[in-house]
Scaffold this motif. Structure first.
Motif, PDB file in Angstrom:
ATOM      1  N   GLY A   7      39.118  36.838  45.620  1.00 32.98           N
ATOM      2  CA  GLY A   7      38.576  38.007  44.625  1.00 32.98           C
ATOM      3  C   GLY A   7      37.450  38.106  44.851  1.00 32.98           C
ATOM      4  N   LYS A   8      36.710  39.017  44.152  1.00 37.11           N
ATOM      5  CA  LYS A   8      35.534  39.302  43.993  1.00 37.11           C
ATOM      6  C   LYS A   8      35.213  38.716  42.720  1.00 37.11           C
ATOM      7  CE  LYS A   8      32.144  43.362  43.788  1.00 37.11           C
ATOM      8  NZ  LYS A   8      31.377  42.742  42.531  1.00 37.11           N
ATOM      9  N   THR A  84      34.474  34.092  36.796  1.00 34.41           N
ATOM     10  CA  THR A  84      35.882  35.153  36.652  1.00 34.41           C
ATOM     11  C   THR A  84      35.648  36.140  37.951  1.00 34.41           C
ATOM     12  OG1 THR A  84      35.727  35.279  34.162  1.00 34.41           O
ATOM     13  CG2 THR A  84      36.784  36.928  35.270  1.00 34.41           C
ATOM     14  N   PHE A  85      36.828  36.013  38.518  1.00 34.19           N
ATOM     15  CA  PHE A  85      37.083  36.815  39.598  1.00 34.19           C
ATOM     16  C   PHE A  85      38.194  37.704  39.407  1.00 34.19           C
ATOM     17  CE2 PHE A  85      35.216  32.849  41.271  1.00 34.19           C
ATOM     18  CZ  PHE A  85      34.671  33.223  42.498  1.00 34.19           C
ATOM     19  N   PRO A  90      46.794  38.684  41.438  1.00 41.10           N
ATOM     20  CA  PRO A  90      46.805  37.552  41.077  1.00 41.10           C
ATOM     21  C   PRO A  90      47.855  36.641  40.734  1.00 41.10           C
ATOM     22  CG  PRO A  90      46.472  39.094  39.171  1.00 41.10           C
ATOM     23  CD  PRO A  90      46.450  39.787  40.552  1.00 41.10           C
ATOM     24  N   LYS A  91      49.082  37.373  40.588  1.00 37.65           N
ATOM     25  CA  LYS A  91      50.511  36.415  40.429  1.00 37.65           C
ATOM     26  C   LYS A  91      50.506  35.868  42.111  1.00 37.65           C
ATOM     27  CE  LYS A  91      52.500  38.851  37.022  1.00 37.65           C
ATOM     28  NZ  LYS A  91      53.612  40.070  36.479  1.00 37.65           N
ATOM     29  N   ARG A  92      50.397  36.596  42.754  1.00 38.56           N
ATOM     30  CA  ARG A  92      50.737  36.027  44.235  1.00 38.56           C
ATOM     31  C   ARG A  92      49.693  34.709  44.342  1.00 38.56           C
ATOM     32  NH1 ARG A  92      48.244  36.301  48.907  1.00 38.56           N
ATOM     33  NH2 ARG A  92      47.100  38.258  48.246  1.00 38.56           N
ATOM     34  N   LYS A  93      48.485  35.073  44.224  1.00 36.95           N
ATOM     35  CA  LYS A  93      47.463  33.921  44.505  1.00 36.95           C
ATOM     36  C   LYS A  93      47.812  32.778  43.595  1.00 36.95           C
ATOM     37  CE  LYS A  93      44.454  34.087  46.863  1.00 36.95           C
ATOM     38  NZ  LYS A  93      44.726  33.321  48.158  1.00 36.95           N
ATOM     39  N   VAL A  94      48.106  32.906  42.429  1.00 36.07           N
ATOM     40  CA  VAL A  94      48.477  31.719  41.635  1.00 36.07           C
ATOM     41  C   VAL A  94      49.528  30.906  42.306  1.00 36.07           C
ATOM     42  CG1 VAL A  94      49.610  31.102  39.452  1.00 36.07           C
ATOM     43  CG2 VAL A  94      47.665  32.711  39.374  1.00 36.07           C
ATOM     44  N   GLN A 130      38.358  31.560  35.980  1.00 38.63           N
ATOM     45  CA  GLN A 130      39.382  32.764  35.566  1.00 38.63           C
ATOM     46  C   GLN A 130      39.513  33.559  36.751  1.00 38.63           C
ATOM     47  OE1 GLN A 130      37.622  35.177  32.491  1.00 38.63           O
ATOM     48  NE2 GLN A 130      39.335  35.391  31.556  1.00 38.63           N
ATOM     49  N   MET A 131      40.592  34.011  36.656  1.00 37.80           N
ATOM     50  CA  MET A 131      41.003  35.030  37.838  1.00 37.80           C
ATOM     51  C   MET A 131      41.996  35.818  37.206  1.00 37.80           C
ATOM     52  SD  MET A 131      43.546  32.898  40.264  1.00 37.80           S
ATOM     53  CE  MET A 131      44.048  31.370  39.445  1.00 37.80           C
ATOM     54  N   GLY A 132      42.135  37.089  37.369  1.00 33.08           N
ATOM     55  CA  GLY A 132      43.107  38.239  36.955  1.00 33.08           C
ATOM     56  C   GLY A 132      42.900  39.528  37.622  1.00 33.08           C
ATOM     57  N   SER A 133      43.600  40.579  37.271  1.00 30.89           N
ATOM     58  CA  SER A 133      43.371  41.888  37.691  1.00 30.89           C
ATOM     59  C   SER A 133      43.865  42.732  36.581  1.00 30.89           C
ATOM     60  CB  SER A 133      43.974  42.043  39.004  1.00 30.89           C
ATOM     61  OG  SER A 133      43.807  43.281  39.234  1.00 30.89           O
ATOM     62  N   GLY A 134      43.044  43.825  36.068  1.00 27.47           N
ATOM     63  CA  GLY A 134      43.343  44.705  34.994  1.00 27.47           C
ATOM     64  C   GLY A 134      43.348  44.051  33.721  1.00 27.47           C
TER      65      GLY A 134
END
Length: 148
Positions: A7-8, A84-85, A90-94, A130-134
């Motif tokens: 991620g970024k 935080t990325f 994120p579900k696939r990455k987790v 921390q990672m996520g999207s939206g």
């Protein structure tokens, strides 16, 4: 063959005892530009967001002695709290991280398009990631602090 970044980098979270004191340093010494500030009694902190030449910094001040941030600062002192990325899926990455034996904690699905999770510092050499999207914790996503 190296792995691709997952991620970024969205922002760096820094735990501080006093937003007022930290703000003076980040603005006057480093030249950061204030973006917004929001307090969340439920989350136990006030955060102030700054732009530092394209890098987003979150300063987090604990609200009360029961705040996780108060305990963090007592134990470790002021300083970097998390990275935080923004992760596209994120579900696939987790799922991939778990398959690799990485300890993932505090998974939250805020809405069908809003998901976050954390890589435990036990798996990442002392750094909370921390990672996520939206999700609303991305620094500029929702200055109001409201969740989706």
């Amino acid at each position: 063959m190296a792995n691709e970044p997952f991620g970024k980098l969205d922002h760096i979270g820094i735990a501080v005892k006093s937003l007022a004191g930290a703000r003076k340093f980040f603005e006057n010494v480093l030249g950061a530009h204030f973006a917004h500030q929001v307090a969340s009694e439920a989350a136990g902190y006030t955060l102030a967001v700054f732009d530092l030449n394209g890098l987003t910094i979150e300063l987090l001040e604990p609200l009360g002695a029961n705040s996780f941030l108060h305990k963090f600062i007592e134990k470790r002192g002021e300083g970097m709290h998390h990275l935080t990325f923004d992760v596209p899926d994120p579900k696939r990455k987790v799922a991939e991280l778990k398959e690799q034996g990485v300890r993932v904690v505090d998974e939250t699905e805020w809405s069908p398009t809003s998901y976050e999770a954390y890589i435990s510092p036990r798996s990442s050499h002392g750094v909370l990631i921390q990672m996520g999207s939206g999700f609303p914790t991305l620094a500029f996503a929702q200055p109001s602090g409201k969740k989706d």
